[in-house]
Design an enzyme around this catalytic site. Structure first.
Site, mmCIF file in Angstrom:
data_model
loop_
_atom_site.group_PDB
_atom_site.id
_atom_site.type_symbol
_atom_site.label_atom_id
_atom_site.label_comp_id
_atom_site.label_asym_id
_atom_site.label_seq_id
_atom_site.Cartn_x
_atom_site.Cartn_y
_atom_site.Cartn_z
ATOM 1 N N LYS A 53 11.905 -5.789 48.406
ATOM 2 C CA LYS A 53 12.425 -6.306 49.685
ATOM 3 C C LYS A 53 11.985 -7.762 49.893
ATOM 4 O O LYS A 53 12.780 -8.621 50.228
ATOM 5 C CB LYS A 53 11.924 -5.455 50.872
ATOM 6 C CG LYS A 53 12.252 -3.977 50.766
ATOM 7 C CD LYS A 53 11.851 -3.218 52.027
ATOM 8 C CE LYS A 53 10.356 -3.175 52.280
ATOM 9 N NZ LYS A 53 9.573 -2.411 51.298
ATOM 10 N N ARG A 129 11.242 1.309 60.262
ATOM 11 C CA ARG A 129 10.574 2.227 59.338
ATOM 12 C C ARG A 129 10.558 3.651 59.872
ATOM 13 O O ARG A 129 10.061 4.552 59.212
ATOM 14 C CB ARG A 129 9.132 1.766 59.145
ATOM 15 C CG ARG A 129 8.853 1.073 57.810
ATOM 16 C CD ARG A 129 7.401 0.642 57.851
ATOM 17 N NE ARG A 129 6.824 0.388 56.576
ATOM 18 C CZ ARG A 129 6.693 -0.829 56.047
ATOM 19 N NH1 ARG A 129 7.181 -1.881 56.657
ATOM 20 N NH2 ARG A 129 6.074 -0.964 54.894
ATOM 21 N N ARG A 168 0.727 -7.261 42.139
ATOM 22 C CA ARG A 168 1.416 -8.176 43.067
ATOM 23 C C ARG A 168 0.463 -9.222 43.648
ATOM 24 O O ARG A 168 -0.665 -8.916 44.023
ATOM 25 C CB ARG A 168 2.040 -7.360 44.204
ATOM 26 C CG ARG A 168 2.765 -8.229 45.209
ATOM 27 C CD ARG A 168 3.807 -7.471 45.943
ATOM 28 N NE ARG A 168 3.251 -6.540 46.924
ATOM 29 C CZ ARG A 168 4.008 -5.843 47.767
ATOM 30 N NH1 ARG A 168 5.334 -5.937 47.716
ATOM 31 N NH2 ARG A 168 3.464 -5.019 48.632
ATOM 32 N N ARG A 201 -3.016 -8.396 48.399
ATOM 33 C CA ARG A 201 -3.121 -7.704 49.683
ATOM 34 C C ARG A 201 -4.153 -6.579 49.597
ATOM 35 O O ARG A 201 -4.263 -5.925 48.574
ATOM 36 C CB ARG A 201 -1.756 -7.113 50.067
ATOM 37 C CG ARG A 201 -0.817 -8.131 50.639
ATOM 38 C CD ARG A 201 0.576 -7.599 50.794
ATOM 39 N NE ARG A 201 0.679 -6.260 51.364
ATOM 40 C CZ ARG A 201 1.827 -5.679 51.689
ATOM 41 N NH1 ARG A 201 2.968 -6.327 51.501
ATOM 42 N NH2 ARG A 201 1.855 -4.470 52.194
ATOM 43 N N ARG A 212 0.880 5.124 51.253
ATOM 44 C CA ARG A 212 2.048 4.376 51.748
ATOM 45 C C ARG A 212 3.342 5.051 51.288
ATOM 46 O O ARG A 212 4.337 5.079 52.024
ATOM 47 C CB ARG A 212 1.995 2.921 51.257
ATOM 48 C CG ARG A 212 0.928 2.103 51.970
ATOM 49 C CD ARG A 212 0.529 0.856 51.195
ATOM 50 N NE ARG A 212 1.530 -0.187 51.197
ATOM 51 C CZ ARG A 212 1.531 -1.219 50.341
ATOM 52 N NH1 ARG A 212 0.586 -1.328 49.410
ATOM 53 N NH2 ARG A 212 2.459 -2.132 50.417
HETATM 54 P P1 AMP Z 1 4.720 -4.184 54.398
HETATM 55 O O1 AMP Z 1 4.272 -5.588 54.224
HETATM 56 O O2 AMP Z 1 6.142 -4.090 54.854
HETATM 57 O O3 AMP Z 1 4.441 -3.333 53.184
HETATM 58 O O4 AMP Z 1 3.857 -3.575 55.588
HETATM 59 C C1 AMP Z 1 2.449 -3.462 55.487
HETATM 60 C C2 AMP Z 1 1.945 -2.471 56.506
HETATM 61 O O5 AMP Z 1 2.221 -2.932 57.830
HETATM 62 C C3 AMP Z 1 2.585 -1.095 56.436
HETATM 63 O O6 AMP Z 1 1.979 -0.253 55.456
HETATM 64 C C4 AMP Z 1 2.370 -0.578 57.865
HETATM 65 O O7 AMP Z 1 1.024 -0.174 58.049
HETATM 66 C C5 AMP Z 1 2.566 -1.843 58.696
HETATM 67 N N1 AMP Z 1 3.984 -1.999 59.096
HETATM 68 C C6 AMP Z 1 4.857 -2.934 58.665
HETATM 69 N N2 AMP Z 1 6.060 -2.776 59.217
HETATM 70 C C7 AMP Z 1 5.962 -1.705 60.040
HETATM 71 C C8 AMP Z 1 6.871 -1.010 60.880
HETATM 72 N N3 AMP Z 1 8.153 -1.388 60.986
HETATM 73 N N4 AMP Z 1 6.415 0.061 61.563
HETATM 74 C C9 AMP Z 1 5.123 0.453 61.489
HETATM 75 N N5 AMP Z 1 4.218 -0.131 60.697
HETATM 76 C C10 AMP Z 1 4.626 -1.217 59.967
#
Ligand code: AMP
Length: 275
Positions: A53, A129, A168, A201, A212
Site C-alpha cells: 500500500k 480498517r 522493510r 518500524r 497484525r
Molecule cells: P500501518 O502503518 O498502516 O501498518 O499502521 C500501523 C498501526 O497503526 C496499525 O497496526 C494500527 O495499530 C494503527 N492504525 C493505522 N491505521 C489504523 C486504522 N485505520 N484503525 C485503527 N488503527 C490503525
C-alpha cells in the site's frame, strides 16, 4: 507556398471557432466546468501489512495530484511528538492491535476538510480498517455529495509477508519505504530523495506481524465484503513485483477514463466519433 500558408491559416480559424463553440456547449451542459473525468480520484487501498500500500499510494498521489492519507503515518507522527494520543497509540501499535475507530475517523475527517491537497481527491492507505470506519467514511462523503470510486484490495498470501516486513526500511517524514534486499536505497540506511536516515518500524518484526495479520483477518477482511456489496471492490495480485502491481492499478484507472469519455466527456469525441 503562399496558398498552403493561407489554407493552413483558414483551417486554423475553423478549428478555433469549433473549439470555442464546444467550450460554450460544455459549459452549458456541465454548469461552467469541464465534465468530470478520471482526473479526480477518491479511492482506498486495502491489504495486509507488507502488501505494498505504502509503495503504490505515493505513485497514485503523483498521478492525480491528490492527497495521500495514511493513518499509520499520522499515528506514528503523534508517537514521535510524544503527544498523549501518541503515547496511548504506541502501546496498541506495538502489540499489533487497532487504535479506536473514533480517533482515526477524526483524523481522516480533519484532513479531508482542511488539507488543500485533498481538493484533487484522495488515496487512503490503511483506512478504513474496520466496517464502522468504512461506514463513517461513506457518511463523510455523503455530506460532501461525493462517493468513493475504488476500493482496491492488494491480495497476497501471509507466507510472503514475513520477509517483506522484516527487511522493510522507511523514511518517516514522507512514508517512503525500501527493502534491505528487494528494494535497497542507493546509500545504506539513507533516503534516496532527502538524504535523511531510514528507520525500521518498531512493529516491523516477526512477532508483531503475527498479531497484525490476525487483526487484519479478523477486523479488516470484513471491509472487503463491505465494498463487494457496494460494488466498487477490485482485487489485484500483490505478490507481483511493484511495477506489475502499478500496471494493474493503471488498468483500473484506464477503465475510468473509458467510462468518462463514453458518458459524454464528450462533445469533441462525439464529433470525431472517437471513444
Ligand atoms: P500501518 O502503518 O498502516 O501498518 O499502521 C500501523 C498501526 O497503526 C496499525 O497496526 C494500527 O495499530 C494503527 N492504525 C493505522 N491505521 C489504523 C486504522 N485505520 N484503525 C485503527 N488503527 C490503525
Amino acid at each position: 507556398m503562399g496558398y498552403l500558408d493561407d489554407e493552413v491559416k483558414r483551417l486554423q480559424g475553423i478549428l478555433d471557432s469549433i473549439e470555442a463553440r464546444v467550450k460554450t456547449l460544455e459549459e452549458s451542459q456541465f454548469g461552467g466546468s469541464k465534465p468530470k473525468t478520471a482526473k479526480e480520484i477518491r479511492m482506498i487501498l486495502i491489504g495486509p501489512p507488507g502488501a505494498g500500500k505504502g509503495t503504490q499510494a505515493p505513485k497514485i498521489k503523483e498521478k492525480f495530484s491528490c492527497c495521500h492519507l495514511a493513518t499509520g503515518d499520522m499515528l506514528r507522527s503523534q508517537v514521535a511528538k510524544k503527544t498523549p494520543l501518541g503515547r496511548e497509540a504506541k502501546k496498541i501499535m506495538d502489540q499489533g492491535g487497532l487504535v479506536s475507530d473514533d480517533i482515526v475517523i477524526g483524523m481522516i475527517k480533519e484532513e479531508l476538510e482542511n488539507n488543500p491537497e485533498c481538493k484533487g481527491g484522495f488515496i487512503l492507505d490503511g483506512f478504513p480498517r474496520t466496517v464502522p470506519q468504512a461506514a463513517s467514511l461513506d457518511a463523510m462523503l455523503r455530506e460532501r455529495n461525493q462517493t468513493l470510486q475504488h476500493a482496491v484490495e492488494l491480495q497476497i498470501d501471509d507466507s510472503l509477508l514475513v520477509a517483506r516486513i522484516t527487511g522493510r526500511l522507511v523514511h518517516p517524514a514522507s512514508g517512503r519505504s525500501y527493502h534491505s534486499l528487494f528494494n535497497p536505497p542507493k546509500k545504506a540506511m539513507t533516503d534516496d530523495v532527502t538524504g535523511e536516515p531510514l528507520v525500521q518500524r518498531s512493529d516491523d518484526n516477526a512477532e508483531a506481524l503475527k498479531k497484525r495479520l490476525a487483526t487484519y483477518h479478523q477486523q479488516t477482511a470484513p471491509v472487503v465484503g463491505y465494498y463487494q456489496n457496494t460494488g466498487i471492490w477490485k482485487a489485484i495480485d500483490a505478490s507481483q513485483e511493484p511495477g506489475q502491481v502499478w500496471k494493474s492499478l493503471l488498468a483500473i484507472f484506464d477503465g475510468d477514463q473509458k467510462k468518462a469519455s463514453s458518458a459524454g466527456g464528450g462533445i469533441l469525441s462525439k464529433l470525431t466519433h472517437r471513444s
